[in-house]
Write an enzyme that holds these catalytic residues in place. Structure first.
Site, PDB file in Angstrom:
ATOM      1  N   ARG A 171      -4.495   1.539   8.785  1.00  0.00           N
ATOM      2  CA  ARG A 171      -3.157   2.026   9.122  1.00  0.00           C
ATOM      3  C   ARG A 171      -2.250   0.917   9.656  1.00  0.00           C
ATOM      4  NH1 ARG A 171      -6.297   6.135  11.732  1.00  0.00           N
ATOM      5  NH2 ARG A 171      -5.783   5.226  13.745  1.00  0.00           N
ATOM      6  N   ARG A 175       3.150  -7.787   7.669  1.00  0.00           N
ATOM      7  CA  ARG A 175       4.394  -7.912   6.920  1.00  0.00           C
ATOM      8  C   ARG A 175       4.748  -9.381   6.759  1.00  0.00           C
ATOM      9  NH1 ARG A 175       7.291  -3.275  10.571  1.00  0.00           N
ATOM     10  NH2 ARG A 175       6.177  -1.497   9.671  1.00  0.00           N
ATOM     11  N   ARG A 247     -11.347  10.240  23.883  1.00  0.00           N
ATOM     12  CA  ARG A 247     -10.825   9.255  24.818  1.00  0.00           C
ATOM     13  C   ARG A 247      -9.687   9.907  25.597  1.00  0.00           C
ATOM     14  NH1 ARG A 247     -13.850   5.160  25.979  1.00  0.00           N
ATOM     15  NH2 ARG A 247     -12.086   3.745  26.302  1.00  0.00           N
ATOM     16  N   ARG A 277      -1.622  -1.311  27.653  1.00  0.00           N
ATOM     17  CA  ARG A 277      -0.205  -1.545  27.449  1.00  0.00           C
ATOM     18  C   ARG A 277       0.583  -1.089  28.674  1.00  0.00           C
ATOM     19  NH1 ARG A 277       1.411   2.987  22.800  1.00  0.00           N
ATOM     20  NH2 ARG A 277       0.784   4.839  23.965  1.00  0.00           N
ATOM     21  N   GLU A 298      -1.201   1.650  31.274  1.00  0.00           N
ATOM     22  CA  GLU A 298      -2.006   2.646  30.572  1.00  0.00           C
ATOM     23  C   GLU A 298      -3.436   2.141  30.404  1.00  0.00           C
ATOM     24  OE1 GLU A 298      -1.705   4.435  26.114  1.00  0.00           O
ATOM     25  OE2 GLU A 298       0.111   4.621  27.344  1.00  0.00           O
ATOM     26  N   TYR A 346      -6.687  13.217  14.818  1.00  0.00           N
ATOM     27  CA  TYR A 346      -5.512  12.563  15.368  1.00  0.00           C
ATOM     28  C   TYR A 346      -4.314  12.909  14.494  1.00  0.00           C
ATOM     29  CZ  TYR A 346      -2.238   9.180  17.147  1.00  0.00           C
ATOM     30  OH  TYR A 346      -1.125   8.601  17.695  1.00  0.00           O
ATOM     31  N   ASP A 348       0.035  12.852  14.206  1.00  0.00           N
ATOM     32  CA  ASP A 348       1.368  12.557  14.700  1.00  0.00           C
ATOM     33  C   ASP A 348       2.165  13.852  14.811  1.00  0.00           C
ATOM     34  OD1 ASP A 348       1.096   9.785  14.970  1.00  0.00           O
ATOM     35  OD2 ASP A 348       1.540   9.444  12.845  1.00  0.00           O
TER      36      ASP A 348
END
Length: 381
Positions: A171, A175, A247, A277, A298, A346, A348
């Site tokens: 995923r 670039r 998690r 993060r 986090e 998972y 979105d």
């Protein structure tokens, strides 16, 4: 008909709204003291900043119908997630792009040169990557893998990247231009007033009642013609076969006078930094102006029985146990399992809404045709 929907997050709200619009009565319960599940937002009392209470949620989708749906309940403003990462004493841009490559290697390569360079870095002896680590080495080579992926992944998942499937890394793009927009979907944005008012608007229907601070009890099924369960799949069965692995996240909140890091999300790729993060919440609402700031450090760890589950682990043990729970669910009448927790996947936000819309439509179609309703409209497999 009278429906019971367990969970006042996106799945419960969207399904409940569709069923209520079709003339049915929906009772939505949630054990927490607020609606919205993990995408709940609220104003921070100290700073006035719009807080993503359970960590950042950024809306992005290519599904035009879903984009139209959410914009029907609130105003979305443009927002692009531009993530940075601190690694080895420097700050880089993510996803890995031409700027990241040139900065990391101290070069000034053009796109074609960088593409050839990364191809030379890749471990071509790995022909069929099986693990996260093998996929990364085959994808970007050892230097970029160890700087940007290895330490972060060990902290996020609590295990070696050699134990994780290669599919996790598929995923993450590389670039060969200077595009640092983290997502590539056509529609990207944030609700102007946060997600909670949007969900309040979805729930605002005379056919819907919402009860907070109300944990599910098995006897509640007796008053309902059908149950939609968006809690943990194993939780519905009181964990009788064992607990699926998750998690969870811990957030260390702190405030700052001014601008703490200049971006919404700063990853920390080094293994010796304990947090994964730092998120600075005022940058998720760039149309607002706040002098002070509120941030989260986090931390990721294994979820215990009393923790909020965030990410399904889905390794070998969990997949075997999941199959057992799927078999048990498919023999249970009068219940449909939905959402991230109910299907142990998972998801979105846009996918959650899409599946909720499809679930409601499929359910209403089954009612009209007199057909039985499956335990899973979308398979957890």
């Amino acid at each position: 008909m009278q429906f019971l929907l367990v969970g006042a997050g996106l799945s419960g709200a969207v399904i409940g709204r569709k069923l209520a619009e079709a003339g049915h009565r929906c009772r939505i319960i949630d054990a927490r003291d607020h609606i919205g599940g993990n995408c709940h937002t609220r104003r921070d009392e100290e700073t006035g900043v719009m807080m993503h209470v359970y960590g950042p949620h950024i809306f992005h989708t290519d599904d035009e119908e879903v984009w139209s749906y959410v914009n029907g309940f609130t105003e979305f403003l443009p927002f692009q997630n531009r993530v940075k990462t601190t690694a080895r004493g420097a700050v880089y841009s993510l996803p890995i792009n031409l700027l990241t490559i040139n900065q990391f290697f101290g070069t000034t390569m053009r796109p074609d040169e960088a593409r050839d360079f990364i191809a030379d870095q890749a471990d071509t002896s790995i022909t069929d990557p099986q693990s996260f680590e093998e996929q990364a080495l085959r994808f970007v080579g050892r230097d970029l893998y160890e700087a940007f992926f290895k330490g972060y992944t060990e902290k996020q998942w609590g295990c070696s990247p050699t134990e994780l499937p290669a599919s996790i890394l598929k995923r993450l793009p590389v670039r060969f231009n200077y595009d640092d927009n983290y997502f590539f979907h056509r529609f990207q944005g944030m609700p102007r007033d946060g997600y909670t008012p949007m969900i309040e608007a979805i729930l605002d229907h005379p056919g819907i009642t919402v009860e907070l601070n109300t944990p599910y009890r098995p006897e509640m099924r007796e008053a309902a013609d059908h149950v939609f369960w968006s809690g943990p799949l194993d939780g519905f069965f009181d964990y009788q076969l064992g607990r699926l692995g998750y998690r969870t996240l811990d957030f260390e909140r702190f405030t700052y006078e001014g601008d703490y890091q200049g971006c919404a999300v700063m990853n920390y790729g080094d293994r010796d930094v304990p947090w994964t993060r730092i998120t600075e919440h005022k940058h998720f609402s760039p149309w607002e102006d706040h002098e002070d700031s509120v941030c989260y450090r986090e931390y990721s760890r294994e979820a215990g029985p009393d923790d909020i589950p965030y990410y399904p682990i889905r390794l070998v043990r969990e997949k075997a146990l999941l199959e057992d729970y799927i078999a048990l669910a498919e023999t249970t009448e009068g219940v449909t399992f939905v959402g991230r927790l109910g299907t142990y996947r998972y998801l979105d936000m846009d996918v959650t809404i899409r599946e909720a819309l499809d679930t409601a439509a499929t359910f209403l179609g089954c009612l009209a045709e007199g057909k039985p309703v499956r335990a899973f409209i979308k398979s957890p497999r």
